[in-house]
Design an enzyme around this catalytic site. Structure first.
Site, PDB file in Angstrom:
ATOM      1  CB  ILE A   1      -0.815  -0.075   1.230  1.00 42.98           C
ATOM      2  CG1 ILE A   1      -0.194  -0.118   2.484  1.00 42.98           C
ATOM      3  CG2 ILE A   1      -2.030  -1.197   0.784  1.00 42.98           C
ATOM      4  CD1 ILE A   1      -1.177   0.076   3.831  1.00 42.98           C
ATOM      5  CG  ASP A   2      -0.107   4.271  -2.605  1.00 37.47           C
ATOM      6  OD1 ASP A   2       0.577   3.300  -3.532  1.00 37.47           O
ATOM      7  OD2 ASP A   2      -0.945   4.733  -3.220  1.00 37.47           O
ATOM      8  NE  ARG A   3       5.748   9.098   1.422  1.00 36.92           N
ATOM      9  CZ  ARG A   3       6.117  10.090   0.539  1.00 36.92           C
ATOM     10  NH1 ARG A   3       7.828  10.309   0.995  1.00 36.92           N
ATOM     11  NH2 ARG A   3       5.685  11.001   0.075  1.00 36.92           N
TER      12      ARG A   3
ATOM     13  NE  ARG B   1      -2.787   8.101  -4.712  1.00 38.15           N
ATOM     14  CZ  ARG B   1      -1.621   8.367  -4.810  1.00 38.15           C
ATOM     15  NH1 ARG B   1      -0.786   7.142  -4.519  1.00 38.15           N
ATOM     16  NH2 ARG B   1      -0.818   9.483  -4.978  1.00 38.15           N
TER      17      ARG B   1
END
Length: 302
Positions: free
Chosen positions: A136-138, A237
């Protein structure tokens, strides 16, 4: 060594594309390297990357041994939601990078997992991503699962492919979605002009499906739940931005101006469901919305 029988639904695909879909955690570029090295054979003969196998043909894939793990363990606090001898599930905070990469050589979730688990992490993803099954993204918070051994890793990777590993997110989208629920079915690939970004790419992108439903409506914003059918980079996103409703705080795919009090996009991995790699039992986990997310809901409600 892995024997891969070509099924009817995958016949006619290029060998590199077929391998990247069928072999867990193998990218298209990784498949091309294996093919160029002669590590994929058909009846003892090397297979070209543009070869299109027929149904029933058996490709033999010689996968390289896992790279030794030499990333430095670091004592970084972890919010462990579930752990046993096969898997560990962590509630990742915003700002924590999942694995070392250019610009982030340490201080990552992998460094923390190595300290917490010792040598008990799978080596399939090599030196920089031990144990990591998905990312998962930062600046996305929430549940992420890691494997403690190669058997568990392969089982979980297979569940990602057949969608039995289910991930549900909550997000705040800009604008008011007309319907109460819907599906975005649009392939996602690298942005043609900016290789750091992803985009809907109907010609070269990979299949990507996101199901969304409205949880609450606020003036100018919508609190939504998103269920992933696939797991492409930045999928939620990109998909919500593609229908005109980028995530609040997403300066990459939405408004370029940061939102005060919000470090990145308003996105949280709320629930996770998988079949335990040893017992086959269903494991369902949930973590609450973090304080920063609840504060955002309060602000947009006012």
């Amino acid at each position: 060594m892995t024997a891969l029988t070509v099924t009817a639904d995958r016949a006619g695909e290029r060998a590199d594309a077929l391998l990247s879909r069928a072999v867990p955690n193998l990218t298209r570029s990784g498949a091309q390297r294996l093919l160029e090295q002669g590590a994929v054979t058909l009846e003892g003969q090397p297979v070209r990357k543009n070869y299109k196998p027929a149904p029933g043909q058996v490709l033999t894939v010689f996968l390289p041994d896992p790279e030794p793990i030499d990333v430095v363990p670091q004592s970084i606090p972890l919010d462990v939601v579930y752990e046993d001898g096969d898997v560990i599930v962590v509630n990742k905070p915003v700002g924590l990078v999942v694995h070392p990469a250019p610009g982030h050589p340490d201080g990552t979730l992998v460094n923390a997992l190595l300290y917490h688990c010792g040598t008990s992490l799978s080596g399939i993803n090599g030196q920089l991503r031990p144990g990591i099954v998905h990312r998962i993204d930062r600046d996305t918070s929430g549940l992420i699962i890691a494997a403690k051994n190669d058997k568990a890793h392969l089982a979980l990777a297979a569940q990602l492919q057949d969608h039995t590993l289910a991930r549900v997110y909550e997000a705040v989208a800009v604008g008011n979605l007309r319907e109460d629920s819907g599906t975005v079915n649009a392939p996602v690939g690298r942005h043609p002009a900016d290789r750091k970004k992803m985009a809907v790419d109907r010609k070269n992108g990979r299949e990507a499906v996101t199901h969304w439903s409205v949880l609450a409506r606020y003036p100018g914003f919508t609190h939504v739940e998103c269920r992933l059918e696939t797991g492409r980079t930045h999928q939620i996103r990109v998909h919500l931005a593609s229908i005109g409703h980028p995530l609040l705080g997403d300066v990459v795919y939405g408004n370029k101006k940061p939102v005060p009090g919000l470090a990145g996009q308003c996105l949280h991995a709320r629930r996770l469901r998988f079949l335990h790699p040893s017992t086959g039992d269903a494991v369902e986990l949930e973590c609450p919305l973090p304080d920063w997310f609840q504060e955002i809901l309060q602000k947009i409600n006012r």
